[in-house]
Write a protein that holds these residues in place. Structure first.
Motif: not given
Lengths: 511, 121
Positions: A14-15, A52-54, A84-89
């Protein structure tokens, strides 16, 4: 696939779906909004979409465990690493969007294109870390790369930017071609392109007698060329200084955290099964005969990368270029963690990367402000900054000592935990109080790391000295607007505040 | 497989094996790499990259054709799929590359990579 199945498959990504929608929206908006307002309107829409994606990544609509098996026929997987990495990106993308809005370098261009390219690169990075299939892996890596090439060459009338784009493009195209050739050998050896399937086959084969390591090592080196290019790892680092110097500074900040992070996330993704095996140089014989060379390979690359980065950085006079070499050196420190295949070391790498993320973005923000107000990123432009605006100089001071790894900052905690992993691997390789070759190996690696930290202090000190002890011709006071000052203060506060690192440690321990 | 080879008019006693394809791909890869390193014209380097990608496509198709993994459901079409996507990617890369080269030509008046060094070492 029925509609219900499709729906269930789409939930974990979804993100990325939101991000794709925002890209289309920003491109469309850019056509209808007048040039003067496109900067603010498109920027706000892109920023809101990223947030929103975050938010969706932080509160996933399906349980992470439920999606662990993978969706889309096992192409996408959702685990602690990808979360973890999606959050960072996504966080990095949001911060880069603010950087873009605060920088004068791209002010003459329509912002919609620029922002949609940044979002596209982020989309590629997010899919890359979540992919469990080499086809998906390669496609998302290319999505990231192609967007980054254009971003680096974005300032069309500037020679430096065009040159940066050319260098990035040529090195990147060769590296990704070499990488896909290596992937084809992995496919040939194992008969599958599922990443976990490939790794499992290799691990089973390597424990059998008569395992020939040469083709495996060849394919590994070819794939490492592609990932090493993204990470700016020696010997694939030569693009980094030119691209970092020539690209618009928000893009440089983006490349130094999101693109480099994507390289490390991808490397962790393809080596993740190894981290559960506790393969170190010491227990190389215990069922993992063929894997003994991997920790050694990564240790050699780590030493080469950090030493090269630090030594060449010593004689740089452009701060952007200096930070490029510093980021090469940090890639070396991160690679040091790869020489110990234990669950702890994967966590230490992610933890280090989080801290690097904060302090590096902060340093680049100061560079952006200096370019905005003083007109260049040369060391001469930093002269006397402490007298012209002490807040900005103090923030830069904090980022620099944090990048070195001196105590009251986030960089210190990150280095501490990384060194702890390496040294404890050395201690556990000792037999009683007797040193073994493996423990010498790890202690030596740690010592090289410490020496390198000391070297890095010299060139960070060069910037500090220019700010505090040299006078510039123009010593008038610099007045910053609240965004510029506030952002620098916020990053400085975060760099010091991350001394309380328990939330980050908890986040990383989910892996 | 013999019918296939026959229909190409080749000697059915000596079918073209996997090794022949791998050899062609490896040669193509090395030629591409040499082109990337030796060519001074940016277009020449890009052609070298195309050779490398084509070598990978040949590898994928050969491994797919001769490998034993076609039977399992999800991986049944990996070779051709990879090939199609790589062709697509090569096209995308060429588009982006030509755009950057155009901007480079406007700035420097040349696309010889040797004569483009604005930044100090």
């Amino acid at each position: 696939m029925t509609t219900a199945q499709l729906y269930l498959n789409c939930l974990p990504i979804l993100p990325e779906i939101i991000l794709s929608a925002v890209i289309c929206l920003v491109v469309l908006l850019d056509m209808f909004v007048p040039l003067g307002r496109s900067r603010v309107v498109c920027g706000l829409v892109a920023f809101a979409g990223t947030i929103v994606a975050l938010q969706v990544v932080i509160n996933p609509p399906v349980a992470v465990e439920a999606a662990l098996g993978g969706t889309f026929g096992g192409m996408i997987t959702m685990d602690g690493l990808s979360q973890f990495f999606r959050m960072l990106f996504l966080g990095g993308a949001a911060i880069t969007i603010v950087f873009t809005l605060g920088s004068v370098e791209t002010i003459h261009y329509r912002q919609g294109e620029f922002l949609s390219l940044i979002l596209g690169a982020t989309l590629g990075a997010c899919l890359l870390v979540a992919s469990n299939n080499f086809l998906m892996f390669f496609l998302s890596l290319e999505t990231l790369s192609l967007c980054s090439y254009v971003l680096a060459a974005y300032i069309k009338h500037q020679r430096l930017s065009a040159e940066a784009g050319l260098k990035y493009l040529l090195y990147g195209a060769v590296a990704s071609g070499v990488m896909v050739f290596g992937i084809s050998y992995f496919y040939g050896m194992t008969g599958t392109v599922q990443i976990n399937g490939v790794i499992n086959s290799v691990m089973i084969a390597s424990s059998m007698p008569g395992f020939n390591v040469v083709p495996f090592l060849l394919a590994t080196v070819l794939v490492l060329a592609g990932l090493g290019f993204k990470m700016a790892m020696v010997p694939f680092q030569s693009w980094a200084p030119d691209v970092y110097q020539g690209a618009p500074t928000p893009v440089t900040a983006f490349l130094s955290v999101v693109s480099k992070g994507a390289g490390f996330a991808a490397l962790l993704r393809v080596t993740l099964p190894f981290f559960a095996t506790n393969a170190t140089v010491a227990n190389a014989t215990a069922g993992l005969a063929g894997m003994a060379h991997l920790p050694v390979l990564f240790a050699i690359l780590a030493v080469a990368t950090m030493t090269f980065g630090n030594l060449v950085a010593l004689r740089q006079t452009d701060v952007k270029r200096l930070l490029a070499y510093s980021s090469i050196a940090h890639a070396g420190f991160l690679l040091m963690g790869m020489s110990v295949f234990q669950p702890d070391s994967a966590r230490a790498i992610m933890f280090y990367f989080f801290m690097y993320f904060v302090m590096n973005l902060g340093a680049f923000w100061v560079v952006i402000v200096v370019i905005n107000r003083i007109g260049g990123s040369d060391l001469a432009h930093f002269r006397g900054l402490a007298y012209r605006n002490w807040k900005l100089a103090a923030a830069m001071f904090i980022f620099l000592i944090s990048l070195t790894g001196i105590p009251p900052t986030a960089g210190f905690v990150a280095k501490l935990i990384l060194f702890k992993v390496v040294i404890s691997a050395g201690i556990s390789a000792m037999q009683g109080a007797v040193m073994t070759p493996a423990s010498w190996f790890y202690f030596g690696l740690a010592i090289v790391g410490v020496i390198n930290s000391a070297i890095s202090l010299v060139y960070y000190m060069k910037i500090m000295r220019a700010m505090a002890f040299e006078r510039s011709d123009d010593s008038s006071r610099l007045d910053l607007n609240w965004v510029e000052a506030g952002y620098a203060m916020a990053f400085a506060a975060a760099t010091v505040g991350l001394l309380y690192f328990e939330p980050i440690a908890n986040l990383v321990n989910q892996l | 497989m013999n019918e296939l080879v026959n229909s190409w008019g080749l000697n059915p006693a000596i079918p073209v094996g996997l090794n022949a394809y791998l050899l062609v791909a490896a040669i193509l890869f090395v030629l591409g790499l040499i082109a990337c390193m030796a060519r001074r014209n940016a277009i020449g380097i890009l052609i070298g990259v195309e050779l490398i990608i084509n070598a990978a496509i040949i590898n994928f198709m050969a491994f797919w054709r001769f490998g034993g993994s076609q039977t399992d459901g999800s991986g049944a079409l990996v070779g051709p799929l990879f090939g199609v996507f790589l062709i697509l990617l090569a096209a995308c890369e060429a588009a982006v590359a030509l755009a950057i080269l155009l901007s480079l030509y406007f700035n420097f008046g040349t696309i010889e990579v040797d004569s483009i060094h604005q930044m100090e070492r």
